[in-house]
Design a protein around this motif. Sequence first.
Motif, PDB file in Angstrom:
ATOM      1  N   ASP A 164       0.763  -1.307  -0.093  1.00 42.00           N
ATOM      2  CA  ASP A 164       0.030   0.058  -0.070  1.00 42.00           C
ATOM      3  C   ASP A 164       0.928   1.213   0.015  1.00 42.00           C
ATOM      4  O   ASP A 164       0.572   2.245  -0.563  1.00 42.00           O
ATOM      5  N   ASN A 302       5.162  11.146  -3.876  1.00 39.41           N
ATOM      6  CA  ASN A 302       3.982  11.167  -3.499  1.00 39.41           C
ATOM      7  C   ASN A 302       3.859  12.467  -2.459  1.00 39.41           C
ATOM      8  O   ASN A 302       4.303  12.537  -1.558  1.00 39.41           O
ATOM      9  N   CYS A 390       3.025   1.501  -6.619  1.00 36.02           N
ATOM     10  CA  CYS A 390       2.584   1.646  -5.244  1.00 36.02           C
ATOM     11  C   CYS A 390       2.916   3.210  -4.844  1.00 36.02           C
ATOM     12  O   CYS A 390       4.004   3.721  -5.292  1.00 36.02           O
ATOM     13  N   ARG A 449      -3.078   7.036  -2.074  1.00 36.46           N
ATOM     14  CA  ARG A 449      -3.465   6.532  -3.267  1.00 36.46           C
ATOM     15  C   ARG A 449      -3.910   7.179  -4.290  1.00 36.46           C
ATOM     16  O   ARG A 449      -3.477   7.197  -5.525  1.00 36.46           O
ATOM     17  N   TRP A 452      -1.392   9.300  -5.948  1.00 38.70           N
ATOM     18  CA  TRP A 452      -0.592   8.438  -6.700  1.00 38.70           C
ATOM     19  C   TRP A 452      -1.464   8.301  -7.891  1.00 38.70           C
ATOM     20  O   TRP A 452      -0.590   8.431  -9.177  1.00 38.70           O
TER      21      TRP A 452
END
Length: 474
Positions: A164, A302, A390, A449, A452
């Motif tokens: 993750d 990120n 990821c 996420r 990303w």
Amino acid sequence: MEHSAKIRQLLEEKKKIFTDLNDEVWEYAEPRFAEYKSAAAHCRVLEAQGFRIRLGLAGEETAFIAEYGSGKPVIAILGEYDALAGLSQEADCTEPKPVEEGGQGHGCGHNTLGAAGAAAITALKDYMEENGMSGTIRFYGCPAEENAGGKAFLVRDGLFDDVDIALSYHPSNQNLADQGGSLANFRVFYTFKGTSAHASGAPHMGRSALDACELMNVGCNYMREHMISEARVHYAYTNVGGTAPNVVQSDAQLLYAMRAPTVTQVKELYDRLEMIAKGAAMMTETEVTIRQVAAYANTIANDVINERFEAYLDEFLPLDYTDEEIAYLEGFRKVIPESEKRAVAAQAQQLFGRTEKAKEAAQMPIWNFHAKGLVGGKGSNDVGDVSWVCPTSIIRTACYAAGTTGHHWLRTAQGKSSVCHKGMLLAAAIMACTAVDFLRDPELVAKARENWLDRLGGETYPNPLPADCKPEIW
Ligand SMILES: [Zn+2]
Ligand SMILES: [Zn+2]
């Protein structure tokens, strides 16, 4: 933050284990895919700390995963431990003095990179146990970052599929969260085969593979004028066909590295160089075989992970250095080339403008502050490959005298110092604290996420490695 003091205490209790690991791996200084002792040292330390170990992954004997816990989320901390050719150097010595002439040395600081990750994952495990937390944490022992892109093989073979969040680190001259932008990079061999002959007695019988190499390089040099300015192409002769000028060279080989901001742009360079190589072969009546051996994807940073990294940088900095440590750094500052000192001054201006503060920063023996917003250099990094599958980010901490060049004996020399240890432990604290934030807050994982996916903008991992490419020492 309430857990940060506890994490730092846990790190303090075990710090000798990890500063010793840093120093032990520095001594081994093993090259890509041959990091047997270095990987074993990490496994030994992490096994003793209660991690489950899987050694040998994706065809890489020196890759391993150390895991603890179960269930979601899965948090990865990445480590490296490969050294560089020709950078052997005595520790703490301010003049070039190899331990072994032409030997390997940790000129990129990967001994510190691995030790920081191992320290971070251990503090994280200790914290999870004390607080009854769930989730899976993994340390990825990643071989061959230099000159082989070891992580690309791990990614291709699915070892990051359920991760993750991935946190990585690089020792540096500055403390900052990396903003990404490392260049995509292919490594390709061009092997020319011609016909040998007496260079004077029967020159008309010879077809020179060395000529083909030279013509390929000339062709490439002309191509340089017509490529995007962010691209880089470099080459090395890996076989010059012998040392006899009176024998036409029947075998010769070049290794090219080609870089650009994205994999697609590197693929364009690859296609153009293929035409140039074939053209050189045609002109010299030789044959060429082309073999790609490694690929690095560009890095997608990120913002959500970086916000956490930056919060902890602001909390933990500045560090305390002793007078001896400052004197040690000043000693190295004296031998840092003027060009690098000018680069430090330019970075200081980038951060602080044309101010007194910038002038002060340019003279500091170490940048003991958060250099937020500083834009990185033009390297490549196989963490890029992980960042395509990821949410991933890299923290950098200051471990060396300001202006210390990477891939240089000056960095090898400072790789076991107490200053370097402090930078390593700072990175470990930041990664462990950040991991706790993600373990505790599923919404933060979801946000990372989202960021990303947003940064990928609909693109998927281009997997630049050819399907039949295997990890190997070339
Ligand atoms: Zn490097
Ligand atoms: Zn490196």
